[in-house]
Design a protein around this motif. Structure first.
Motif, PDB file in Angstrom:
ATOM      1  N   ALA A   1       8.515   0.416   9.497  1.00 56.09           N
ATOM      2  CA  ALA A   1       9.407   0.322   8.338  1.00 56.09           C
ATOM      3  C   ALA A   1      10.708   1.113   8.510  1.00 56.09           C
ATOM      4  O   ALA A   1      11.766   0.643   8.074  1.00 56.09           O
ATOM      5  CB  ALA A   1       8.676   0.771   7.075  1.00 56.09           C
ATOM      6  N   PRO A   2      10.708   2.316   9.131  1.00 55.57           N
ATOM      7  CA  PRO A   2      11.985   3.033   9.301  1.00 55.57           C
ATOM      8  C   PRO A   2      13.006   2.236  10.101  1.00 55.57           C
ATOM      9  O   PRO A   2      14.191   2.215   9.767  1.00 55.57           O
ATOM     10  CB  PRO A   2      11.580   4.312  10.043  1.00 55.57           C
ATOM     11  CG  PRO A   2      10.155   4.515   9.690  1.00 55.57           C
ATOM     12  CD  PRO A   2       9.571   3.149   9.579  1.00 55.57           C
TER      13      PRO A   2
ATOM     14  N   LEU B   1      13.106  -1.067  10.403  1.00 56.91           N
ATOM     15  CA  LEU B   1      13.540  -2.206   9.580  1.00 56.91           C
ATOM     16  C   LEU B   1      14.561  -1.755   8.536  1.00 56.91           C
ATOM     17  O   LEU B   1      15.560  -2.438   8.300  1.00 56.91           O
ATOM     18  CB  LEU B   1      12.330  -2.836   8.887  1.00 56.91           C
ATOM     19  CG  LEU B   1      11.304  -3.521   9.800  1.00 56.91           C
ATOM     20  CD1 LEU B   1      10.080  -3.936   8.991  1.00 56.91           C
ATOM     21  CD2 LEU B   1      11.913  -4.735  10.479  1.00 56.91           C
ATOM     22  N   ALA B   2      14.310  -0.600   7.912  1.00 57.84           N
ATOM     23  CA  ALA B   2      15.223  -0.097   6.880  1.00 57.84           C
ATOM     24  C   ALA B   2      16.600   0.205   7.462  1.00 57.84           C
ATOM     25  O   ALA B   2      17.633  -0.157   6.875  1.00 57.84           O
ATOM     26  CB  ALA B   2      14.636   1.155   6.234  1.00 57.84           C
ATOM     27  N   LEU B   3      16.644   0.849   8.625  1.00 58.22           N
ATOM     28  CA  LEU B   3      17.929   1.171   9.246  1.00 58.22           C
ATOM     29  C   LEU B   3      18.680  -0.094   9.654  1.00 58.22           C
ATOM     30  O   LEU B   3      19.910  -0.158   9.566  1.00 58.22           O
ATOM     31  CB  LEU B   3      17.709   2.073  10.462  1.00 58.22           C
ATOM     32  CG  LEU B   3      17.275   3.508  10.160  1.00 58.22           C
ATOM     33  CD1 LEU B   3      16.936   4.242  11.450  1.00 58.22           C
ATOM     34  CD2 LEU B   3      18.355   4.259   9.392  1.00 58.22           C
ATOM     35  N   THR B   4      17.943  -1.122  10.081  1.00 52.89           N
ATOM     36  CA  THR B   4      18.571  -2.400  10.443  1.00 52.89           C
ATOM     37  C   THR B   4      19.209  -3.054   9.226  1.00 52.89           C
ATOM     38  O   THR B   4      20.328  -3.583   9.301  1.00 52.89           O
ATOM     39  CB  THR B   4      17.533  -3.342  11.075  1.00 52.89           C
ATOM     40  OG1 THR B   4      16.980  -2.717  12.237  1.00 52.89           O
ATOM     41  CG2 THR B   4      18.161  -4.667  11.473  1.00 52.89           C
ATOM     42  N   ILE B   5      18.501  -3.031   8.078  1.00 52.36           N
ATOM     43  CA  ILE B   5      19.056  -3.605   6.842  1.00 52.36           C
ATOM     44  C   ILE B   5      20.311  -2.847   6.424  1.00 52.36           C
ATOM     45  O   ILE B   5      21.309  -3.445   6.022  1.00 52.36           O
ATOM     46  CB  ILE B   5      18.000  -3.590   5.715  1.00 52.36           C
ATOM     47  CG1 ILE B   5      16.850  -4.536   6.050  1.00 52.36           C
ATOM     48  CG2 ILE B   5      18.625  -3.989   4.379  1.00 52.36           C
ATOM     49  CD1 ILE B   5      15.708  -4.488   5.056  1.00 52.36           C
TER      50      ILE B   5
ATOM     51  N   HIS C   1      16.916   2.028  18.013  1.00 56.33           N
ATOM     52  CA  HIS C   1      15.465   2.236  17.924  1.00 56.33           C
ATOM     53  C   HIS C   1      14.912   2.155  19.350  1.00 56.33           C
ATOM     54  O   HIS C   1      14.914   1.094  19.952  1.00 56.33           O
ATOM     55  CB  HIS C   1      14.854   1.156  17.025  1.00 56.33           C
ATOM     56  CG  HIS C   1      13.364   1.203  16.953  1.00 56.33           C
ATOM     57  ND1 HIS C   1      12.594   0.072  16.815  1.00 56.33           N
ATOM     58  CD2 HIS C   1      12.494   2.251  16.999  1.00 56.33           C
ATOM     59  CE1 HIS C   1      11.316   0.413  16.780  1.00 56.33           C
ATOM     60  NE2 HIS C   1      11.233   1.731  16.893  1.00 56.33           N
ATOM     61  N   VAL C   2      14.413   3.288  19.889  1.00 55.19           N
ATOM     62  CA  VAL C   2      14.105   3.335  21.316  1.00 55.19           C
ATOM     63  C   VAL C   2      12.613   3.274  21.650  1.00 55.19           C
ATOM     64  O   VAL C   2      12.256   2.863  22.751  1.00 55.19           O
ATOM     65  CB  VAL C   2      14.732   4.590  21.967  1.00 55.19           C
ATOM     66  CG1 VAL C   2      16.235   4.478  21.986  1.00 55.19           C
ATOM     67  CG2 VAL C   2      14.274   5.872  21.275  1.00 55.19           C
ATOM     68  N   PHE C   3      11.729   3.690  20.729  1.00 51.55           N
ATOM     69  CA  PHE C   3      10.304   3.552  21.046  1.00 51.55           C
ATOM     70  C   PHE C   3       9.455   3.555  19.782  1.00 51.55           C
ATOM     71  O   PHE C   3       9.834   4.095  18.738  1.00 51.55           O
ATOM     72  CB  PHE C   3       9.829   4.651  22.008  1.00 51.55           C
ATOM     73  CG  PHE C   3       9.604   6.008  21.393  1.00 51.55           C
ATOM     74  CD1 PHE C   3       8.397   6.340  20.794  1.00 51.55           C
ATOM     75  CD2 PHE C   3      10.602   6.974  21.432  1.00 51.55           C
ATOM     76  CE1 PHE C   3       8.186   7.592  20.236  1.00 51.55           C
ATOM     77  CE2 PHE C   3      10.405   8.238  20.882  1.00 51.55           C
ATOM     78  CZ  PHE C   3       9.190   8.538  20.280  1.00 51.55           C
ATOM     79  N   SER C   4       8.284   2.912  19.927  1.00 52.26           N
ATOM     80  CA  SER C   4       7.248   2.916  18.889  1.00 52.26           C
ATOM     81  C   SER C   4       5.935   3.298  19.552  1.00 52.26           C
ATOM     82  O   SER C   4       5.779   3.178  20.769  1.00 52.26           O
ATOM     83  CB  SER C   4       7.102   1.530  18.238  1.00 52.26           C
ATOM     84  OG  SER C   4       8.319   1.087  17.704  1.00 52.26           O
TER      85      SER C   4
END
Length: 368
Positions: free
Chosen positions: A130-131, A133-137, A155-158
């Motif tokens: 979710a973090p 996705l939120a930053l992308t929006i 966003h570099v890793f999950s």
């Protein structure tokens, strides 16, 4: 005598069941059979516009594409955009231009999240991320309003252990994907495909560690950080990564019933002594964790040896000093005597004049 010795005539006699059924079927005309219930339904598996080309559909029809989009997506985007409009001036001031220029006129510095100093995100126990996705929006909505130059992120890793969530992350993000938070500090860690992948540099770490053992829904089955449940293990693994990589910012997420005060002590290394009588421990009578906080004197350092359940301190943590009242100045702690090999917190406080009511014990930590 004829009727007496021979069977009576069949005229007028009632026929047997099988014979009566056969004769009635022959007498009645056959009824025309209607449609079966299943025959009245038409299959709907074909696309509703199967006879039209994609260009024709785009020109003549208006509909919501069900692939990769939810009916509420536009609502969420619009709400984020409205909030950005309200704080637009604040963003202009917060994401200030670079502080200086390099020798060749290149930009140097700038606020975190600006074009010259982007926000670089790494997540653990990622779920649906979710973090990210939120930053992308946020980025998309700023670009729609002509403010895309203000903010930049990557966003570099999950890191996610559940296979079906790994599949979601792999389909929706281009970042590196790791399978186990407890192995992120390996040198180097391996990704979900089993290949060695060094951890990328990042300046924002977000960890939504497991809440299963901390949740109030577990009632009397809740267990603490030190009890080796999945909640404690994932939290301590996130702390280990935090101490090793030292990102500029970190955000931890968990349920409201989690032992937040102890979790804060683990991260910051600061223990408010007045709170140590309160029940910060979420499981009572943790085996082997009761009694006083005890220390050893090793290599001219005061090292934690035994930890009761009310303290969020790691065994092996080194005492840095203590703070008086609300002061942030750290005062050195003296060992009670050269001949003593170990001592309790009570003895250490008495020897150094530390007040349990007002003072804070400080352990070495690079996290603030």
């Amino acid at each position: 005598w004829e009727g007496f010795f021979s069977p009576p005539a069949t005229k007028g006699r009632k026929k047997s069941g099988a014979a009566a059924k056969k004769s009635s079927e022959a007498a009645e005309p056959k009824k025309k059979e209607g449609k079966k219930m299943y025959e009245s339904f038409k299959p709907m598996s074909n696309p509703i516009y199967m006879d039209m080309s994609l260009d024709e559909i785009q020109k003549t029809k208006s509909f919501l594409d069900p692939c990769g989009m939810e009916a509420t997506d536009d609502i969420i985007d619009r709400l984020v955009g409205q909030q950005l409009e309200k704080i637009g001036n604040l963003l202009h001031r917060a994401l200030r231009p670079p502080e200086s220029s390099g020798s060749k006129g290149t930009s140097v510095g700038g606020s975190l999240g600006s074009q010259t100093n982007p926000l670089v995100l790494g997540t653990a126990c990622s779920g649906t991320d979710a973090p990210a996705l939120a930053l992308t929006i946020v980025q998309e909505q700023l670009e729609r309003r002509g403010m895309g130059h203000l903010f930049k992120h990557d966003h570099v890793f999950s890191c996610e252990v559940e296979p079906y969530k790994q599949a979601y992350l792999a389909r929706n993000f281009d970042s590196k994907l790791y399978p186990d938070i407890s192995k992120l500090c390996d040198d180097p860690p391996r990704d979900v495909y089993g290949q060695e992948q060094p951890l990328p540099e990042f300046n924002l770490f977000v960890a939504g560690t497991s809440c299963k053992n901390f949740s109030m829904l577990m009632s009397n089955k809740r267990i603490d950080i030190e009890d080796k449940g999945c909640s404690g293990e994932t939290f301590l693994a996130a702390c280990e990564l935090l101490f090793k990589e030292k990102p500029k910012y970190a955000i931890f997420e968990n349920v409201i019933g989690a032992p937040w005060e102890k979790m804060s002590e683990y991260i910051t290394g600061r223990v408010k002594l007045s709170s140590c009588d309160s029940n910060k421990s979420i499981s009572k009578g943790t085996k082997g964790k009761e009694g006083e906080l005890e220390f050893l004197f090793e290599n001219n350092k005061i090292v934690v040896h035994k930890v009761p359940s009310v303290f969020g301190v790691r065994c092996g943590a080194v005492v840095d000093g203590y703070c008086k009242g609300s002061s942030t100045k750290v005062i050195a702690v003296k060992w009670p005597g050269k001949s003593k090999k170990n001592c309790t917190l009570t003895e250490l406080m008495k020897h150094n004049g530390i007040s349990k009511k007002d003072d804070t014990l400080v352990f070495e930590s690079e996290v603030m």
